[in-house]
Design a protein around this motif. Sequence first.
Motif, PDB file in Angstrom:
ATOM      1  N   ASN A  29       0.826  -1.204   0.000  1.00  0.00           N
ATOM      2  CA  ASN A  29       0.000   0.000   0.000  1.00  0.00           C
ATOM      3  C   ASN A  29       0.866   1.262   0.000  1.00  0.00           C
ATOM      4  OD1 ASN A  29      -2.353   1.492   0.033  1.00  0.00           O
ATOM      5  ND2 ASN A  29      -2.617   1.367   2.251  1.00  0.00           N
ATOM      6  N   LEU A  81      -4.596   2.040  -3.301  1.00  0.00           N
ATOM      7  CA  LEU A  81      -5.871   1.581  -2.766  1.00  0.00           C
ATOM      8  C   LEU A  81      -7.037   2.183  -3.550  1.00  0.00           C
ATOM      9  CD1 LEU A  81      -6.571  -0.388  -0.528  1.00  0.00           C
ATOM     10  CD2 LEU A  81      -6.871   1.539   1.025  1.00  0.00           C
ATOM     11  N   ILE A 122      -3.359  -6.788   0.706  1.00  0.00           N
ATOM     12  CA  ILE A 122      -2.781  -5.444   0.758  1.00  0.00           C
ATOM     13  C   ILE A 122      -1.784  -5.419   1.911  1.00  0.00           C
ATOM     14  CG2 ILE A 122      -3.301  -2.987   1.029  1.00  0.00           C
ATOM     15  CD1 ILE A 122      -6.245  -3.841   0.142  1.00  0.00           C
ATOM     16  N   GLU A 164       0.805  -3.713   4.374  1.00  0.00           N
ATOM     17  CA  GLU A 164       1.158  -2.440   5.009  1.00  0.00           C
ATOM     18  C   GLU A 164       2.529  -2.605   5.629  1.00  0.00           C
ATOM     19  OE1 GLU A 164       0.873   0.980   4.918  1.00  0.00           O
ATOM     20  OE2 GLU A 164      -1.263   0.483   4.978  1.00  0.00           O
ATOM     21  N   ASN A 181      -1.540   6.135   5.581  1.00  0.00           N
ATOM     22  CA  ASN A 181      -2.527   5.620   4.626  1.00  0.00           C
ATOM     23  C   ASN A 181      -3.951   5.676   5.177  1.00  0.00           C
ATOM     24  OD1 ASN A 181      -0.792   4.993   2.437  1.00  0.00           O
ATOM     25  ND2 ASN A 181      -0.091   3.159   3.485  1.00  0.00           N
ATOM     26  N   ILE A 204      -6.076  -6.252   4.606  1.00  0.00           N
ATOM     27  CA  ILE A 204      -4.814  -5.570   4.882  1.00  0.00           C
ATOM     28  C   ILE A 204      -4.023  -6.356   5.915  1.00  0.00           C
ATOM     29  CG2 ILE A 204      -3.782  -3.443   5.809  1.00  0.00           C
ATOM     30  CD1 ILE A 204      -6.251  -1.966   4.699  1.00  0.00           C
TER      31      ILE A 204
END
Length: 238
Positions: A84, A89, A108, A110, A119, A134
């Motif tokens: 990300n 996104l 996703i 992080e 983010n 995520i």
Amino acid sequence: GRGLGHRLIERLRSSGTRVVAYNFDSFGYNPAPLRWYKDVDRYATFDYADAEKHGLPRVDLFSSLPEAAGPKEIRYDVSAILRNHSDRLEYLDSILRALKPQRTFLYIFEQNVFTFVLNVLRSPRLYSKYWRRISFKPLPYAQYADVLRCSEYTIDYAHPKQTGITIRCFESLSAQTKVITNNPYVTRNPAFADAMPIVYRDSRDDEWLRQRYATERGQLPTRRHRSITDFISELVDT
């Protein structure tokens, strides 16, 4: 290349007859080599715009996947495995809202708490929407490779200042997986001539995206495999 400079290049030259350097980022994100790239015998980049602006040879990246054997199995209509940053996104969400695919795989990554906070502040609505997708752990490579091979489409988002073709695109080409990307330079590369890449910018292209997606569903691109051996051979070639 951030630790390199004139003195270190001369030390390297004392141990070999030729010094070759490569930038797998753009000068926009990694400007350090601008100070020393003329000191080496050969300097190449993966970035189209940088190659044209500075008169440098362009050498494409490669696929790290082993060459596939057997017919392709499709379990996912669209997959997205990404770290990300920037507008990734928003880009992912725009594609999924336009296509509404039935079978998806979304992961996703992080990188750390700092990027997480930035983010969340950037896209609180989307963070809430994709929260269960995520993770602070990268997806294991074997699982990544399996998902990519079993996807009909995968999403590729290039950095805003980058025009080079990502490893993801070459891995997709090796896996017979079609790419939806924001990078128009993919269509300039003859390796992707039969790969049916879709260059999608934003929601202004939604109707066109839906038409391409509907027209090309079920069609497999030509499989091409560019290995790291191919890459190194081209990189060191005079």
